[in-house]
Each structure stands twice: as C-alpha cells, then as structure tokens.
Design an enzyme around this catalytic site. Structure first.
Site, PDB file in Angstrom:
ATOM      1  N   HIS A  47       1.243  -0.774  -0.312  1.00 11.59           N
ATOM      2  CA  HIS A  47       0.414   0.132   0.055  1.00 11.59           C
ATOM      3  C   HIS A  47       1.044   0.979  -0.322  1.00 11.59           C
ATOM      4  O   HIS A  47       1.472   1.573   1.025  1.00 11.59           O
ATOM      5  CB  HIS A  47      -1.042   0.518   1.306  1.00 11.59           C
ATOM      6  CG  HIS A  47      -1.808   1.212   1.579  1.00 11.59           C
ATOM      7  ND1 HIS A  47      -2.842   1.046   0.874  1.00 11.59           N
ATOM      8  CD2 HIS A  47      -1.596   2.699   2.296  1.00 11.59           C
ATOM      9  CE1 HIS A  47      -3.753   2.665   1.196  1.00 11.59           C
ATOM     10  NE2 HIS A  47      -3.154   3.329   1.758  1.00 11.59           N
ATOM     11  N   CYS A  48       0.826   1.873  -1.062  1.00 11.56           N
ATOM     12  CA  CYS A  48       1.642   3.260  -1.392  1.00 11.56           C
ATOM     13  C   CYS A  48       1.115   4.217  -0.460  1.00 11.56           C
ATOM     14  O   CYS A  48       0.047   4.606  -0.419  1.00 11.56           O
ATOM     15  CB  CYS A  48       1.762   3.893  -2.225  1.00 11.56           C
ATOM     16  SG  CYS A  48       3.053   4.759  -3.159  1.00 11.56           S
ATOM     17  N   ILE A  49       1.897   5.266   0.597  1.00 16.29           N
ATOM     18  CA  ILE A  49       1.058   6.160   0.928  1.00 16.29           C
ATOM     19  C   ILE A  49       0.940   7.705   0.937  1.00 16.29           C
ATOM     20  O   ILE A  49      -0.172   8.177   0.931  1.00 16.29           O
ATOM     21  CB  ILE A  49       1.592   6.541   2.683  1.00 16.29           C
ATOM     22  CG1 ILE A  49       3.732   7.159   2.575  1.00 16.29           C
ATOM     23  CG2 ILE A  49       1.854   5.417   3.598  1.00 16.29           C
ATOM     24  CD1 ILE A  49       4.414   7.275   3.519  1.00 16.29           C
TER      25      ILE A  49
ATOM     26  N   GLY B  11      -2.396   6.406  -1.757  1.00 17.59           N
ATOM     27  CA  GLY B  11      -3.178   6.361  -0.772  1.00 17.59           C
ATOM     28  C   GLY B  11      -3.874   4.868  -1.437  1.00 17.59           C
ATOM     29  O   GLY B  11      -5.139   4.882  -1.637  1.00 17.59           O
TER      30      GLY B  11
END
Length: 283
Positions: free
Chosen positions: A123-125, A128
């Site tokens: 999951h890429c912060i 999102g």
C-alpha cells in the site's frame, strides 16, 4: 458536478495519514518546480535561449510524468471485481471473508483500501492506493521520474544553493537539516532557511527514491512481490526478462515516456504459471 465530485473522491486518499503524505508530496512538487523555474533558471540562462528551453522541457517532462503516472496509478482498478470471480473455490484460491469473494493466488486483502488487490505488492501512502497487477507499471514509472527529478534538481541548483548558504561543510549540513536552529543562531536568513529547506528535501528525495527503486528492481528481478519476499517465495521467478515484462508489459521500453502509451500485460492477474513444482519451493 456529480461526476466531478466522484473524480475528486476517487483521487483523494481515505486514510488521514495517506492524505497528509499525498498533500505534502503535491505541495512540494509545485514548490520545487516553481523554485527551479522562476528563481534558479533565469539566473544562469537567458529566457528563451537554447539551454533555457532545454531545461524547461526536461523539467516539465519529468514533472508532468510524475502527476500523470500518479493519476493513472490511483485511478486504475487493482481488483478483480470486473472479471467475475468464480463461485466455486479453485485450487490455490482462497476465500476472502471481508470482500466475500474468492481470491486468486498472489492477491491479498488491504485493510486500508478495503478490497482484495490482484498480485498485491504493498500500500503506497503517497497515493493512498495499493500497488498491484494493473498499476505496478505506473508506480515504477512514478518512482523513476521522482528519482530523475531529484537528481536533476540537485545538480541544477547546487551552485545557487552554495552561493546562498555556503560551501559544503558541517555548518552547511546543519543549515540543510536544521535551518530554523541556524536562523536562531544568526547563521542564516529567512530566505536562507527556504533555500536550505528546498535543498534538504531534494537530497532526501534522491536518497529515498534511490533506495525504493533499488528495492523494487531487486524483487521484480526475482519475480516476487513484497509479500512473497517476506515469505522467501520465488515460485513465480521465470528469469529477469520475463519478470520485468510481467510488470511493465510488452512495450516496456516506451512506458517511461508517458503513462497512456499502451503496454499489454501477460494474463489478467488471476492466473500465474509457477516456475517449478510446489514441492520444490524451499528457499
């Protein structure tokens, strides 16, 4: 108005920490671009001169690619909902109690996105959004252009930065990473703080995306996802060339130019050929 709201809601990260990281990245991209274009560039090159136009073209090429790949990464469907998942559980598939759907191999449920992602990597912060089978290409190109932009910016404004905050040394490092403290001590000005902040962000971005790209290249080279790396699984390793084609697509040599260039992927994200029999995977 409804379509615009839907488009905006789709882009906006749902988790507060993701939204903060997303907003900070967008603001910094604009600030650094305007700083290089409006402050640094006119000092060293006359407007509309040959080198001026070259720098403008290179800068906008990377800057626009960052936003375009980020947009495609967020808006691309990473789930298998549109494929019509089978009602009966196939061999190697699992049932997801959260999505109430059968989930294919290499797919995992993300608690943040609240959906099962095909060939989920992580999951890429900053976006999102989860990185998976269909948007992995955009994630890699996003990271590549951010890295290229950081390298370009560091070299381009190096002379200007040293003119403003001094030659490289101990006090310069303090100005880069503790500019407010150095201002309180009278070593720099408020504008010097701003310049040091831009330089510090550029250096940090170079280090961050260098490490990120290296990590991603290693696991792609091995035919793994981040989850499979933690489990020491390499059952889908078909050699570095095919592994890269499975991520970047058949036209891998063009994907870095612009995200809308078509590059078909192998399969649909639900079926993967193992490199060797199940009983031999003992890495």
């Amino acid at each position: 108005m409804e379509n615009h709201k839907g488009w905006f809601e789709a882009l906006r990260p749902k988790k507060p920490s993701d939204l903060s990281a997303f907003a900070v990245m967008i603001v910094l991209l604009w600030v650094i671009m305007l700083f290089e274009l409006l402050v640094v560039l006119p000092i060293y090159h006359d407007p509309l001169s040959g080198w001026y136009c070259i720098h403008v073209f290179c800068g906008f090429f990377m800057w626009l690619n960052v936003f375009a790949n980020l947009y495609m990464m967020i808006m691309t469907d990473t789930t298998g909902k549109s494929l019509g998942m089978p009602s009966s559980l196939k061999p190697g598939w699992t049932y997801c109690p959260f999505c109430q759907l059968n989930s294919p191999p290499r797919a995992h449920h993300c608690q943040i996105c609240n959906e099962c992602v095909l060939k989920r990597d992580h999951h890429c912060i900053f976006a999102g959004k989860c990185v998976g089978f269909r948007n992995y290409r955009y994630y890699i190109c996003l990271a590549l252009h951010l890295w290229m932009g950081a390298v370009y910016a560091n070299f381009f404004h190096h002379e200007y930065v040293t003119e403003q905050i001094g030659e490289f040394g101990f006090w310069t490092l303090l100005s880069l990473f503790s500019p407010f403290v150095m201002w309180l001590l009278g070593y720099t000005t408020l504008y010097g703080i701003f310049v040091a902040f831009i330089a510090g962000v550029s250096i940090f971005a170079f280090l961050l995306f260098s490490a990120l790209l290296f990590f991603q290249m290693v696991i792609i080279f091995r035919g793994q996802t981040s989850h499979e790396r933690k489990k020491h699984k390499r059952e889908y390793d078909h050699g570095w060339k095919r592994n890269f084609l499975q991520v970047l697509g058949a036209r891998w040599y063009l994907v870095w130019i612009w995200p809308s260039i078509s590059s078909p992927l192998e399969g649909d994200g639900t079926n993967f050929t193992k490199a060797y029999p199940e009983q031999q995977k003992c890495l």
